[in-house]
Design a protein around this motif. Structure first.
Motif, mmCIF file in Angstrom:
data_model
loop_
_atom_site.group_PDB
_atom_site.id
_atom_site.type_symbol
_atom_site.label_atom_id
_atom_site.label_comp_id
_atom_site.label_asym_id
_atom_site.label_seq_id
_atom_site.Cartn_x
_atom_site.Cartn_y
_atom_site.Cartn_z
ATOM 1 N N MET A 141 0.887 -1.243 0.000
ATOM 2 C CA MET A 141 -0.154 0.086 0.127
ATOM 3 C C MET A 141 0.915 1.181 0.066
ATOM 4 O O MET A 141 2.070 1.216 0.481
ATOM 5 N N PRO A 142 0.501 2.470 -0.283
ATOM 6 C CA PRO A 142 1.404 3.700 -0.457
ATOM 7 C C PRO A 142 1.848 3.862 1.038
ATOM 8 O O PRO A 142 0.984 4.224 2.000
ATOM 9 N N GLY A 143 3.322 3.741 1.220
ATOM 10 C CA GLY A 143 3.954 4.357 2.264
ATOM 11 C C GLY A 143 3.835 3.027 3.233
ATOM 12 O O GLY A 143 4.468 3.336 4.371
ATOM 13 N N PHE A 144 3.530 1.967 2.789
ATOM 14 C CA PHE A 144 3.555 0.676 3.861
ATOM 15 C C PHE A 144 5.077 0.336 4.004
ATOM 16 O O PHE A 144 5.685 -0.008 2.868
ATOM 17 N N ALA A 145 5.478 0.446 5.294
ATOM 18 C CA ALA A 145 7.079 0.074 5.483
ATOM 19 C C ALA A 145 7.327 -1.486 5.792
ATOM 20 O O ALA A 145 6.862 -1.691 7.058
ATOM 21 N N ARG A 163 -7.782 -10.094 8.777
ATOM 22 C CA ARG A 163 -8.496 -9.239 8.760
ATOM 23 C C ARG A 163 -9.046 -8.403 7.743
ATOM 24 O O ARG A 163 -7.827 -7.917 6.867
ATOM 25 N N LEU A 164 -10.026 -7.915 7.579
ATOM 26 C CA LEU A 164 -10.380 -7.238 6.319
ATOM 27 C C LEU A 164 -9.958 -5.713 6.194
ATOM 28 O O LEU A 164 -9.469 -5.141 5.243
ATOM 29 N N GLU A 165 -9.684 -5.365 7.614
ATOM 30 C CA GLU A 165 -9.141 -4.058 7.720
ATOM 31 C C GLU A 165 -8.605 -3.684 9.045
ATOM 32 O O GLU A 165 -9.090 -4.110 9.972
ATOM 33 N N VAL A 166 -7.399 -3.104 9.146
ATOM 34 C CA VAL A 166 -6.875 -2.657 10.232
ATOM 35 C C VAL A 166 -6.597 -0.930 10.085
ATOM 36 O O VAL A 166 -6.560 -0.577 9.043
ATOM 37 N N PRO A 167 -6.440 -0.412 11.129
ATOM 38 C CA PRO A 167 -6.318 1.124 11.218
ATOM 39 C C PRO A 167 -5.059 1.616 10.562
ATOM 40 O O PRO A 167 -3.883 0.625 10.529
ATOM 41 N N PRO A 186 -6.399 -4.387 4.774
ATOM 42 C CA PRO A 186 -6.563 -5.674 4.911
ATOM 43 C C PRO A 186 -5.193 -6.142 5.630
ATOM 44 O O PRO A 186 -4.106 -5.548 5.046
ATOM 45 N N SER A 187 -5.044 -6.921 6.628
ATOM 46 C CA SER A 187 -3.780 -7.352 7.135
ATOM 47 C C SER A 187 -3.765 -8.912 7.826
ATOM 48 O O SER A 187 -4.838 -9.084 8.351
#
Length: 243
Positions: A141-145, A163-167, A186-187
């Motif tokens: 994802m954009p900026g995911f390190a 999970r379908l979505e994490v913050p 998601p994660s």
């Protein structure tokens, strides 16, 4: 770029009519990643006419170019010359000091992860925040390190059910890595903490805060401090230093 005693192997792959990829192998390895990020910096310094950008990953570098300004054959020749030259790039590297609020609503997997690893919650936090992490790449994802250097005591399989979505700002572990999430997504990683730092903000002059090859250190903060930092949009320089 090759080490004299134990040279790295590489291959240049022609992946498109305006891009080539330099592949250093299949391993997640700090030395390989150092070659990737150093090569990217060298190419940028060379300011090669026609080269548009460099996209580093764990163990490869994609170089994009304008085929009107430079032919692929010429670019490959230039890259081969750089790869066959023992160039050592000694440049300052940035270490980001990232505030991390562990546990509770900000790290919903902290307790369960500690149990799985045979540690107390405090031990897990102490180990996770004890050493620097290398930013191996920005992606997914954009900026995911993606971060290398996770202590072996914290190696843990990813979740069976993602999970379908994490913050946004989630700090997590999975396999042999840690990571900082950028946007809600998601994660399947285990969520230990959350940071108020926005690693991706399309409204900033430079939308991406982190770069591959830089370092991260996590600084545990309280929930109260987390909220204070979340409301402060100008604290970024205070949380970084140059090594």
């Amino acid at each position: 770029m090759n080490d004299v005693d134990n040279p790295l192997s590489w291959v240049i792959q022609k992946i498109a009519d305006q891009a080539v990829n330099i592949d250093f192998g299949e391993k997640i390895d700090e030395r390989i990643n150092q070659h990737v990020t150093s090569l990217a910096a060298i190419i940028r310094q060379q300011d090669i006419p026609g080269v548009i950008g460099c996209i580093p990953t764990y163990r490869s570098l994609t170089v994009t170019y304008d085929s009107v300004l430079i032919r692929q054959k010429m670019l490959v020749q230039i890259l081969e010359e750089l790869l066959n030259t023992d160039i050592r790039l000694n440049h300052p590297r940035k270490c980001w000091l990232i505030p991390a609020c562990y546990g509770g609503e900000h790290g919903i997997d902290l307790s369960a992860s500690a149990d799985m690893l045979g540690l107390s919650v405090n031990e897990l936090i102490e180990i996770h925040s004890a050493q620097p992490y290398r930013i191996y790449m920005i992606g997914f994802m954009p900026g995911f390190a993606y971060l290398g250097g996770l202590d072996a005591r914290l190696h843990i399989p990813r979740r069976n059910s993602p999970r379908l979505e994490v913050p946004a700002g989630s700090i997590s572990i999975g396999g042999i890595q840690s990571a900082i999430g950028s946007v809600a997504a998601p994660s399947g990683w285990h969520l230990l903490a959350q940071t108020p730092v926005k690693s991706f903000d399309p409204q900033r002059e430079q939308p991406f805060l982190f770069n591959a090859g830089e370092e991260i250190r996590f600084v545990p903060v309280s929930k109260y401090d987390y909220q204070l930092l979340l409301s402060d949009n100008n604290y970024f320089p205070e949380w970084s230093l140059v090594l």
